[in-house]
Design a protein around this motif. Structure first.
Motif, PDB file in Angstrom:
ATOM      1  N   LEU A 148       0.825  -1.203   0.000  1.00 59.59           N
ATOM      2  CA  LEU A 148       0.000   0.000   0.000  1.00 59.59           C
ATOM      3  C   LEU A 148       0.863   1.258   0.000  1.00 59.59           C
ATOM      4  CD1 LEU A 148      -2.716   1.409   0.070  1.00 59.59           C
ATOM      5  CD2 LEU A 148      -2.690   1.181   2.561  1.00 59.59           C
ATOM      6  N   GLN A 149       1.922   1.256   0.782  1.00 58.35           N
ATOM      7  CA  GLN A 149       2.793   2.425   0.831  1.00 58.35           C
ATOM      8  C   GLN A 149       3.411   2.693  -0.545  1.00 58.35           C
ATOM      9  OE1 GLN A 149       5.855   2.220   3.791  1.00 58.35           O
ATOM     10  NE2 GLN A 149       6.340   4.370   3.613  1.00 58.35           N
ATOM     11  N   THR A 150       3.838   1.646  -1.223  1.00 58.79           N
ATOM     12  CA  THR A 150       4.412   1.799  -2.560  1.00 58.79           C
ATOM     13  C   THR A 150       3.368   2.330  -3.533  1.00 58.79           C
ATOM     14  OG1 THR A 150       5.953  -0.011  -2.131  1.00 58.79           O
ATOM     15  CG2 THR A 150       5.583   0.572  -4.432  1.00 58.79           C
ATOM     16  N   ALA A 151       2.157   1.772  -3.481  1.00 58.90           N
ATOM     17  CA  ALA A 151       1.090   2.225  -4.382  1.00 58.90           C
ATOM     18  C   ALA A 151       0.721   3.680  -4.105  1.00 58.90           C
ATOM     19  CB  ALA A 151      -0.130   1.319  -4.235  1.00 58.90           C
ATOM     20  N   LEU A 152       0.673   4.058  -2.835  1.00 58.03           N
ATOM     21  CA  LEU A 152       0.349   5.452  -2.509  1.00 58.03           C
ATOM     22  C   LEU A 152       1.472   6.392  -2.936  1.00 58.03           C
ATOM     23  CD1 LEU A 152      -1.403   5.067   0.958  1.00 58.03           C
ATOM     24  CD2 LEU A 152      -2.453   5.662  -1.238  1.00 58.03           C
ATOM     25  N   ALA A 153       2.711   5.950  -2.841  1.00 60.91           N
ATOM     26  CA  ALA A 153       3.827   6.787  -3.313  1.00 60.91           C
ATOM     27  C   ALA A 153       3.712   7.003  -4.818  1.00 60.91           C
ATOM     28  CB  ALA A 153       5.156   6.137  -2.957  1.00 60.91           C
ATOM     29  N   LYS A 154       3.363   5.948  -5.545  1.00 64.05           N
ATOM     30  CA  LYS A 154       3.187   6.079  -7.001  1.00 64.05           C
ATOM     31  C   LYS A 154       2.000   6.991  -7.320  1.00 64.05           C
ATOM     32  CE  LYS A 154       5.234   1.639  -8.188  1.00 64.05           C
ATOM     33  NZ  LYS A 154       5.021   0.303  -8.766  1.00 64.05           N
ATOM     34  N   THR A 155       0.952   6.890  -6.530  1.00 63.43           N
ATOM     35  CA  THR A 155      -0.218   7.745  -6.728  1.00 63.43           C
ATOM     36  C   THR A 155       0.131   9.202  -6.438  1.00 63.43           C
ATOM     37  OG1 THR A 155      -1.668   5.915  -6.096  1.00 63.43           O
ATOM     38  CG2 THR A 155      -2.614   8.126  -6.037  1.00 63.43           C
ATOM     39  N   TYR A 156       0.899   9.428  -5.396  1.00 67.96           N
ATOM     40  CA  TYR A 156       1.306  10.783  -5.040  1.00 67.96           C
ATOM     41  C   TYR A 156       2.095  11.437  -6.184  1.00 67.96           C
ATOM     42  CZ  TYR A 156       3.397  14.664  -2.495  1.00 67.96           C
ATOM     43  OH  TYR A 156       3.786  15.906  -2.098  1.00 67.96           O
ATOM     44  N   VAL A 157       3.006  10.664  -6.772  1.00 67.16           N
ATOM     45  CA  VAL A 157       3.815  11.192  -7.876  1.00 67.16           C
ATOM     46  C   VAL A 157       2.922  11.547  -9.066  1.00 67.16           C
ATOM     47  CG1 VAL A 157       5.587  10.550  -9.570  1.00 67.16           C
ATOM     48  CG2 VAL A 157       5.914  10.011  -7.155  1.00 67.16           C
ATOM     49  N   ALA A 158       1.855  10.784  -9.271  1.00 66.98           N
ATOM     50  CA  ALA A 158       0.972  11.013 -10.414  1.00 66.98           C
ATOM     51  C   ALA A 158      -0.220  11.907 -10.081  1.00 66.98           C
ATOM     52  CB  ALA A 158       0.464   9.664 -10.919  1.00 66.98           C
ATOM     53  N   TRP A 159      -0.267  12.455  -8.892  1.00 69.14           N
ATOM     54  CA  TRP A 159      -1.433  13.194  -8.424  1.00 69.14           C
ATOM     55  C   TRP A 159      -1.879  14.287  -9.398  1.00 69.14           C
ATOM     56  CZ3 TRP A 159      -4.606  11.549  -4.882  1.00 69.14           C
ATOM     57  CH2 TRP A 159      -5.542  12.404  -4.326  1.00 69.14           C
ATOM     58  N   ASP A 160      -0.935  15.031  -9.963  1.00 66.83           N
ATOM     59  CA  ASP A 160      -1.276  16.102 -10.908  1.00 66.83           C
ATOM     60  C   ASP A 160      -1.881  15.557 -12.199  1.00 66.83           C
ATOM     61  OD1 ASP A 160      -0.456  18.170  -9.295  1.00 66.83           O
ATOM     62  OD2 ASP A 160       1.565  18.271 -10.140  1.00 66.83           O
ATOM     63  N   ARG A 161      -1.493  14.361 -12.580  1.00 65.93           N
ATOM     64  CA  ARG A 161      -1.938  13.791 -13.854  1.00 65.93           C
ATOM     65  C   ARG A 161      -3.280  13.067 -13.751  1.00 65.93           C
ATOM     66  NH1 ARG A 161       3.424  11.705 -13.658  1.00 65.93           N
ATOM     67  NH2 ARG A 161       2.503   9.653 -13.455  1.00 65.93           N
ATOM     68  N   ILE A 162      -3.754  12.820 -12.547  1.00 61.73           N
ATOM     69  CA  ILE A 162      -5.030  12.134 -12.376  1.00 61.73           C
ATOM     70  C   ILE A 162      -6.135  13.147 -12.608  1.00 61.73           C
ATOM     71  CG2 ILE A 162      -6.507  10.840 -10.807  1.00 61.73           C
ATOM     72  CD1 ILE A 162      -3.943   9.939  -9.351  1.00 61.73           C
ATOM     73  N   GLU A 163      -6.883  12.945 -13.683  1.00 63.22           N
ATOM     74  CA  GLU A 163      -7.886  13.929 -14.071  1.00 63.22           C
ATOM     75  C   GLU A 163      -9.158  13.833 -13.238  1.00 63.22           C
ATOM     76  OE1 GLU A 163      -8.542  13.581 -18.245  1.00 63.22           O
ATOM     77  OE2 GLU A 163      -6.433  13.872 -18.727  1.00 63.22           O
ATOM     78  N   ASP A 164      -9.615  12.614 -12.973  1.00 60.69           N
ATOM     79  CA  ASP A 164     -10.883  12.440 -12.269  1.00 60.69           C
ATOM     80  C   ASP A 164     -10.605  11.902 -10.870  1.00 60.69           C
ATOM     81  OD1 ASP A 164     -13.459  12.072 -11.482  1.00 60.69           O
ATOM     82  OD2 ASP A 164     -13.937  10.487 -12.931  1.00 60.69           O
ATOM     83  N   HIS A 165     -10.600  12.786  -9.905  1.00 60.22           N
ATOM     84  CA  HIS A 165     -10.302  12.374  -8.532  1.00 60.22           C
ATOM     85  C   HIS A 165     -11.453  11.591  -7.890  1.00 60.22           C
ATOM     86  CE1 HIS A 165      -6.497  14.686  -7.393  1.00 60.22           C
ATOM     87  NE2 HIS A 165      -6.551  14.571  -8.704  1.00 60.22           N
ATOM     88  N   ARG A 166     -12.592  11.508  -8.595  1.00 51.20           N
ATOM     89  CA  ARG A 166     -13.687  10.679  -8.089  1.00 51.20           C
ATOM     90  C   ARG A 166     -13.384   9.201  -8.329  1.00 51.20           C
ATOM     91  NH1 ARG A 166     -18.260  13.305 -11.470  1.00 51.20           N
ATOM     92  NH2 ARG A 166     -16.500  13.138 -12.862  1.00 51.20           N
ATOM     93  N   ALA A 167     -12.438   8.902  -9.212  1.00 53.64           N
ATOM     94  CA  ALA A 167     -12.097   7.514  -9.544  1.00 53.64           C
ATOM     95  C   ALA A 167     -10.783   7.090  -8.883  1.00 53.64           C
ATOM     96  CB  ALA A 167     -12.010   7.361 -11.057  1.00 53.64           C
ATOM     97  N   LEU A 168     -10.416   7.744  -7.802  1.00 48.59           N
ATOM     98  CA  LEU A 168      -9.133   7.456  -7.160  1.00 48.59           C
ATOM     99  C   LEU A 168      -9.030   6.021  -6.634  1.00 48.59           C
ATOM    100  CD1 LEU A 168      -8.381  10.760  -5.304  1.00 48.59           C
ATOM    101  CD2 LEU A 168      -7.009   9.698  -7.081  1.00 48.59           C
ATOM    102  N   ASP A 169     -10.117   5.499  -6.071  1.00 52.32           N
ATOM    103  CA  ASP A 169     -10.062   4.133  -5.546  1.00 52.32           C
ATOM    104  C   ASP A 169      -9.672   3.156  -6.648  1.00 52.32           C
ATOM    105  OD1 ASP A 169     -10.639   4.893  -2.994  1.00 52.32           O
ATOM    106  OD2 ASP A 169     -12.675   4.099  -2.975  1.00 52.32           O
ATOM    107  N   GLY A 170     -10.269   3.298  -7.812  1.00 53.80           N
ATOM    108  CA  GLY A 170      -9.933   2.427  -8.939  1.00 53.80           C
ATOM    109  C   GLY A 170      -8.485   2.596  -9.363  1.00 53.80           C
ATOM    110  N   TYR A 171      -8.017   3.839  -9.366  1.00 55.25           N
ATOM    111  CA  TYR A 171      -6.630   4.103  -9.746  1.00 55.25           C
ATOM    112  C   TYR A 171      -5.671   3.447  -8.753  1.00 55.25           C
ATOM    113  CZ  TYR A 171      -2.402   6.624 -11.037  1.00 55.25           C
ATOM    114  OH  TYR A 171      -1.120   6.927 -11.429  1.00 55.25           O
ATOM    115  N   VAL A 172      -5.941   3.618  -7.468  1.00 54.00           N
ATOM    116  CA  VAL A 172      -5.056   3.053  -6.448  1.00 54.00           C
ATOM    117  C   VAL A 172      -5.134   1.524  -6.467  1.00 54.00           C
ATOM    118  CG1 VAL A 172      -4.527   2.946  -3.984  1.00 54.00           C
ATOM    119  CG2 VAL A 172      -5.129   5.120  -5.024  1.00 54.00           C
TER     120      VAL A 172
END
Length: 177
Positions: free
Chosen positions: A47-71
């Motif tokens: 989970l920590q690794t996945a959240l770190a990857k998500t953090y790095v891509a935070w600006d590029r994630i267009e729909d923050h309503r779909a974050l669970d699916g992205y993570v």
């Protein structure tokens, strides 16, 4: 005075929405990570690794309503990368250990059965385990599971069918007759 080595250490997080997301959804995401790994420590690392990857891509994630699916997708992809990197350390034995089975009627015995089921799920091959977890623990459809894993629906159906067959044959889960 020397400047800090890590500039983020002296500055608050540039994404307060990320911190809020992790606070609100962290428990659910940890449960998903736990479902994909064999032990809790590996789940926390995953989970920590996945959240770190998500953090790095935070600006590029267009729909923050779909974050669970992205993570979740990041969790599965990260775990798949780990499967490919690890060496196989499974050993074949001639005999399966005997288990004492008794009909259960009290909550402790029901919990023991749930624990046995979870151990049986963790003994499945990683890919089958991921599909079983997504289908039955995360309650996703075959189509959603196939999309998340990047495979065909037929692959999900056949892999889940094989996994359920293995679970039916698991000696720890065989009912007493």
């Amino acid at each position: 005075m020397t400047p800090p080595v890590c500039t983020l250490a002296s500055n608050p997080t540039p994404y307060p929405s990320f911190s809020a997301y992790v606070r609100t959804r962290g428990t659910v995401l940890l449960r998903t990570a736990r479902s994909l790994t064999a032990n809790p420590c590996d789940a926390e690392d995953l989970l920590q690794t996945a959240l770190a990857k998500t953090y790095v891509a935070w600006d590029r994630i267009e729909d923050h309503r779909a974050l669970d699916g992205y993570v979740r997708r990041t969790l599965v992809n990260t775990r798949t990368s780990q499967w490919r990197k690890r060496k196989v350390d499974e050993f074949v034995c001639d005999e399966l250990p005997e288990t004492e089975e008794a009909p259960f009627s009290d909550p402790a015995e029901a919990q023991a059965l749930r624990d046995a089921m979870w151990r049986a799920v963790t003994r499945l091959p990683d890919r089958q385990r991921a599909m079983v977890v997504l289908r039955y623990y995360e309650d996703m459809s075959e189509v959603q599971t196939a999309e998340l894993l990047g495979v065909s629906v037929g692959t999900v159906k056949s892999a889940v069918s094989r996994a359920l067959g293995k679970l039916r044959e698991d000696p720890e889960l065989t009912p007493v007759r």
